[in-house]
Scaffold this motif. Structure first.
Motif, PDB file in Angstrom:
ATOM      1  N   VAL A  37       0.846  -1.200   0.000  1.00 27.54           N
ATOM      2  CA  VAL A  37       0.000   0.000   0.000  1.00 27.54           C
ATOM      3  C   VAL A  37       0.876   1.242   0.000  1.00 27.54           C
ATOM      4  O   VAL A  37       0.577   2.227  -0.682  1.00 27.54           O
ATOM      5  CB  VAL A  37      -0.968  -0.029   1.194  1.00 27.54           C
ATOM      6  N   GLY A  38       1.960   1.210   0.740  1.00 26.90           N
ATOM      7  CA  GLY A  38       2.885   2.338   0.759  1.00 26.90           C
ATOM      8  C   GLY A  38       3.499   2.611  -0.605  1.00 26.90           C
ATOM      9  O   GLY A  38       3.836   3.749  -0.931  1.00 26.90           O
ATOM     10  N   GLU A  39       3.626   1.556  -1.413  1.00 29.00           N
ATOM     11  CA  GLU A  39       4.173   1.693  -2.769  1.00 29.00           C
ATOM     12  C   GLU A  39       3.091   2.042  -3.783  1.00 29.00           C
ATOM     13  O   GLU A  39       3.372   2.136  -4.975  1.00 29.00           O
ATOM     14  CB  GLU A  39       4.847   0.378  -3.184  1.00 29.00           C
ATOM     15  N   GLY A  40       1.862   2.192  -3.303  1.00 33.67           N
ATOM     16  CA  GLY A  40       0.766   2.515  -4.197  1.00 33.67           C
ATOM     17  C   GLY A  40       0.146   1.311  -4.880  1.00 33.67           C
ATOM     18  O   GLY A  40      -0.685   1.447  -5.779  1.00 33.67           O
ATOM     19  N   ARG A  41       0.536   0.122  -4.437  1.00 35.82           N
ATOM     20  CA  ARG A  41      -0.006  -1.110  -5.039  1.00 35.82           C
ATOM     21  C   ARG A  41      -1.189  -1.557  -4.189  1.00 35.82           C
ATOM     22  O   ARG A  41      -1.050  -2.340  -3.246  1.00 35.82           O
ATOM     23  CB  ARG A  41       1.078  -2.162  -5.105  1.00 35.82           C
ATOM     24  N   VAL A  42      -2.357  -1.036  -4.527  1.00 32.11           N
ATOM     25  CA  VAL A  42      -3.514  -1.196  -3.640  1.00 32.11           C
ATOM     26  C   VAL A  42      -4.552  -2.176  -4.168  1.00 32.11           C
ATOM     27  O   VAL A  42      -5.629  -2.308  -3.590  1.00 32.11           O
ATOM     28  CB  VAL A  42      -4.170   0.167  -3.360  1.00 32.11           C
ATOM     29  N   LYS A  43      -4.251  -2.851  -5.261  1.00 32.80           N
ATOM     30  CA  LYS A  43      -5.150  -3.900  -5.751  1.00 32.80           C
ATOM     31  C   LYS A  43      -4.487  -5.234  -5.393  1.00 32.80           C
ATOM     32  O   LYS A  43      -3.473  -5.605  -5.979  1.00 32.80           O
ATOM     33  CB  LYS A  43      -5.349  -3.793  -7.260  1.00 32.80           C
ATOM     34  N   ILE A  44      -5.093  -5.910  -4.425  1.00 31.48           N
ATOM     35  CA  ILE A  44      -4.423  -7.067  -3.834  1.00 31.48           C
ATOM     36  C   ILE A  44      -5.382  -8.255  -3.783  1.00 31.48           C
ATOM     37  O   ILE A  44      -6.556  -8.099  -3.416  1.00 31.48           O
ATOM     38  CB  ILE A  44      -3.935  -6.742  -2.405  1.00 31.48           C
ATOM     39  N   VAL A  45      -4.872  -9.430  -4.154  1.00 35.17           N
ATOM     40  CA  VAL A  45      -5.606 -10.677  -4.004  1.00 35.17           C
ATOM     41  C   VAL A  45      -4.818 -11.561  -3.040  1.00 35.17           C
ATOM     42  O   VAL A  45      -3.624 -11.781  -3.238  1.00 35.17           O
ATOM     43  CB  VAL A  45      -5.782 -11.408  -5.351  1.00 35.17           C
ATOM     44  N   VAL A  46      -5.479 -12.052  -2.004  1.00 32.67           N
ATOM     45  CA  VAL A  46      -4.825 -12.933  -1.029  1.00 32.67           C
ATOM     46  C   VAL A  46      -5.332 -14.345  -1.242  1.00 32.67           C
ATOM     47  O   VAL A  46      -6.531 -14.616  -1.112  1.00 32.67           O
ATOM     48  CB  VAL A  46      -5.104 -12.474   0.410  1.00 32.67           C
ATOM     49  N   ASP A  47      -4.416 -15.236  -1.598  1.00 34.25           N
ATOM     50  CA  ASP A  47      -4.743 -16.638  -1.861  1.00 34.25           C
ATOM     51  C   ASP A  47      -4.527 -17.436  -0.575  1.00 34.25           C
ATOM     52  O   ASP A  47      -3.410 -17.525  -0.065  1.00 34.25           O
ATOM     53  CB  ASP A  47      -3.853 -17.171  -2.982  1.00 34.25           C
ATOM     54  N   LEU A  48      -5.599 -18.021  -0.044  1.00 36.68           N
ATOM     55  CA  LEU A  48      -5.539 -18.707   1.249  1.00 36.68           C
ATOM     56  C   LEU A  48      -5.485 -20.229   1.116  1.00 36.68           C
ATOM     57  O   LEU A  48      -5.648 -20.944   2.111  1.00 36.68           O
ATOM     58  CB  LEU A  48      -6.769 -18.315   2.078  1.00 36.68           C
ATOM     59  N   ARG A  49      -5.248 -20.722  -0.102  1.00 37.14           N
ATOM     60  CA  ARG A  49      -5.301 -22.167  -0.319  1.00 37.14           C
ATOM     61  C   ARG A  49      -4.353 -22.932   0.588  1.00 37.14           C
ATOM     62  O   ARG A  49      -4.645 -24.022   1.065  1.00 37.14           O
ATOM     63  CB  ARG A  49      -4.974 -22.483  -1.781  1.00 37.14           C
ATOM     64  N   LYS A  50      -3.156 -22.367   0.840  1.00 40.00           N
ATOM     65  CA  LYS A  50      -2.137 -23.094   1.603  1.00 40.00           C
ATOM     66  C   LYS A  50      -2.048 -22.639   3.060  1.00 40.00           C
ATOM     67  O   LYS A  50      -1.058 -22.926   3.740  1.00 40.00           O
ATOM     68  CB  LYS A  50      -0.774 -22.919   0.927  1.00 40.00           C
ATOM     69  N   VAL A  51      -3.071 -21.960   3.513  1.00 39.75           N
ATOM     70  CA  VAL A  51      -3.109 -21.591   4.934  1.00 39.75           C
ATOM     71  C   VAL A  51      -3.577 -22.807   5.711  1.00 39.75           C
ATOM     72  O   VAL A  51      -4.679 -23.302   5.494  1.00 39.75           O
ATOM     73  CB  VAL A  51      -4.040 -20.386   5.177  1.00 39.75           C
ATOM     74  N   THR A  52      -2.736 -23.284   6.610  1.00 35.55           N
ATOM     75  CA  THR A  52      -3.033 -24.536   7.309  1.00 35.55           C
ATOM     76  C   THR A  52      -3.846 -24.331   8.580  1.00 35.55           C
ATOM     77  O   THR A  52      -4.560 -25.223   9.014  1.00 35.55           O
ATOM     78  CB  THR A  52      -1.723 -25.262   7.651  1.00 35.55           C
ATOM     79  N   ARG A  53      -3.698 -23.173   9.188  1.00 37.29           N
ATOM     80  CA  ARG A  53      -4.505 -22.862  10.377  1.00 37.29           C
ATOM     81  C   ARG A  53      -4.867 -21.395  10.361  1.00 37.29           C
ATOM     82  O   ARG A  53      -4.046 -20.548  10.000  1.00 37.29           O
ATOM     83  CB  ARG A  53      -3.741 -23.189  11.664  1.00 37.29           C
ATOM     84  N   LEU A  54      -6.097 -21.119  10.786  1.00 35.35           N
ATOM     85  CA  LEU A  54      -6.606 -19.746  10.777  1.00 35.35           C
ATOM     86  C   LEU A  54      -7.419 -19.538  12.039  1.00 35.35           C
ATOM     87  O   LEU A  54      -8.322 -20.317  12.335  1.00 35.35           O
ATOM     88  CB  LEU A  54      -7.475 -19.530   9.528  1.00 35.35           C
ATOM     89  N   ASP A  55      -7.097 -18.490  12.796  1.00 36.21           N
ATOM     90  CA  ASP A  55      -7.900 -18.205  13.979  1.00 36.21           C
ATOM     91  C   ASP A  55      -8.439 -16.779  13.911  1.00 36.21           C
ATOM     92  O   ASP A  55      -8.261 -16.078  12.899  1.00 36.21           O
ATOM     93  CB  ASP A  55      -7.108 -18.466  15.261  1.00 36.21           C
ATOM     94  N   SER A  56      -9.045 -16.339  15.003  1.00 37.14           N
ATOM     95  CA  SER A  56      -9.690 -15.027  14.969  1.00 37.14           C
ATOM     96  C   SER A  56      -8.672 -13.912  14.772  1.00 37.14           C
ATOM     97  O   SER A  56      -8.977 -12.900  14.142  1.00 37.14           O
ATOM     98  CB  SER A  56     -10.490 -14.795  16.255  1.00 37.14           C
TER      99      SER A  56
END
Lengths: 118, 283
Positions: A37-56
């Motif tokens: 965001v600081g570099e002005g790159r504000v279009k972002i896609v986050v791929d969560l396929r390989k996230v093994t654990r996710l909490d609050s």
């Protein structure tokens, strides 16, 4: 938490790998998105396929960085949610806020002005 | 690719299964660790006497000296290594005995050998393994007193979920997530992440339900002052809590209670809200 970063046109795709939980994974994600965001790159896609654990805390960081990008005129969209992540997004009512995709092509296309949302 | 550099540690693998030892040793050596092997309890004890070990991967069912006895001796040594137990014996009695003897984690065989790298990473990241006091070690009633650190939270969650390993996957995952969220809340907000303060955890298993009770050392919270939590959001403002948290200088989060409410059948706080009980019915 490992983060692989790719640029597709003016969209940055972040592939997360590992655990996105309290005191682990949340900080690398924060630092990465803040830098983009600081570099002005504000279009972002986050791929969560390989996230093994996710909490609050991990979901909380996704929310926080979504707000960070939105304030700069961009957004964060999400890709390849696991069944557990999808369930968490629904119970926290975030599924109605975030744009979530099953295909990268659709996610990237959604940034095109006038494109139909998946 | 952004990645965390992995610290190098000295690991001893103790198992009479030679093939498994070699597979684990190769994986850990490739990950940069210094690895030694022992095929029985006597060999392990001899190696432990010379010291210098950071982590021991220890099978319970060893010929001669049992793994549990090796565990006791390892943890009593001058510089006790972190000990990770491996076994196909998944009876609660064995698990609780390992916890009581301060095993750091419990791996049920068979497990994917590649998972060992992550487990060792966790062990490496842990500070000197803090003690967990087992107050009650009956499978139907487990009670633990532990210091308020997040590392302890991971350890306890790992053990508690092993106790319920015979339950359906969906039940286990829901209970594990709820347990983690509430325990982390207790440790972070009630215990202020202070290892000198203690959290008390009770796990009861009845015929038709699971009951977990978590008591933290804090003063509790005021249900009317939770604007920083998602459960207090107006219906049309699902992100309001996040904005409040930013304004108050709190870390991103605030979703734990909302998540937990959806995962369990009953969630009950005491009056002060420094103790919580959650129930999952088994049908």
């Amino acid at each position: 938490m490992r983060i692989a970063e790719r640029q597709v046109g003016d969209v940055t795709v972040l592939e997360l790998e590992g655990r996105l939980i309290l005191e682990e994974g949340e900080f690398p994600l924060r630092d990465c998105v803040d830098r983009l965001v600081g570099e002005g790159r504000v279009k972002i896609v986050v791929d969560l396929r390989k996230v093994t654990r996710l909490d609050s805390a991990g979901v909380g960081m996704l929310v926080s960085k979504y707000l960070t990008a939105r304030r700069k005129g961009g957004t964060v969209k999400f890709l390849h949610l696991t069944a557990r992540a999808d369930e968490l997004m629904h119970v926290t009512k975030l599924a109605g806020v975030f744009e979530i995709f099953d295909s990268e092509e659709e996610a990237l296309r959604s940034f095109t002005p006038g494109a139909a949302q998946a | 690719m952004a990645a965390t550099t992995r610290p190098r540690r000295h690991v001893l693998i103790v198992d009479d299964d030679r093939a498994l030892r070699h597979v684990l040793a190769s994986l850990l050596a490739d990950a940069g660790h210094v690895v030694e092997q022992a095929g029985d309890g006597h060999e392990a004890l001899r190696r432990l006497e010379t010291g210098g070990l950071d982590v021991v991967l220890l099978d319970i069912g060893l010929p001669g000296v049992s793994g549990l006895d090796v565990l006791t001796r390892a943890r009593a040594s001058a510089s006790p290594p972190i000990v990770i137990m491996m076994t196909s014996d998944d009876t609660p009695e064995t698990l609780l005995s390992a916890v009581r003897r301060q095993a750091w984690r419990f791996l049920r065989k068979p497990f994917a050998p590649s998972a060992i790298v992550e487990v060792i990473d966790d062990a490496v990241a842990a500070s000197a393994a803090m003690s967990i006091e087992v107050v009650s070690a009956r499978p139907e009633w487990v009670e633990i007193v532990a210091p308020c650190t997040l590392e302890i939270s991971d350890r306890i969650q790992s053990f508690v979920m092993q106790l319920d390993a015979d339950l359906p996957v969906q039940v286990r995952e829901a209970v594990a997530q709820a347990f983690r969220e509430l325990l982390n809340n207790a440790i972070e907000w009630g215990g202020r992440l202070d290892p000198a303060r203690k959290v008390r955890i009770s796990c009861l298993r009845a015929k038709r339900l699971l009951l977990y009770r978590i008591a933290d050392p804090g003063d509790g919270f005021d249900i009317d002052k939770l604007r920083h939590c998602a459960i207090a959001n107006p219906v049309d403002a699902p992100l309001q809590h996040a904005i409040v948290r930013e304004e108050q200088g709190l870390r991103p989060g605030g979703l734990g209670l909302m998540m937990t409410q959806s995962l369990v059948d009953e969630l009950i706080y005491n009056e002060a809200r420094n103790e919580v009980v959650f129930i999952k019915y088994l049908d």
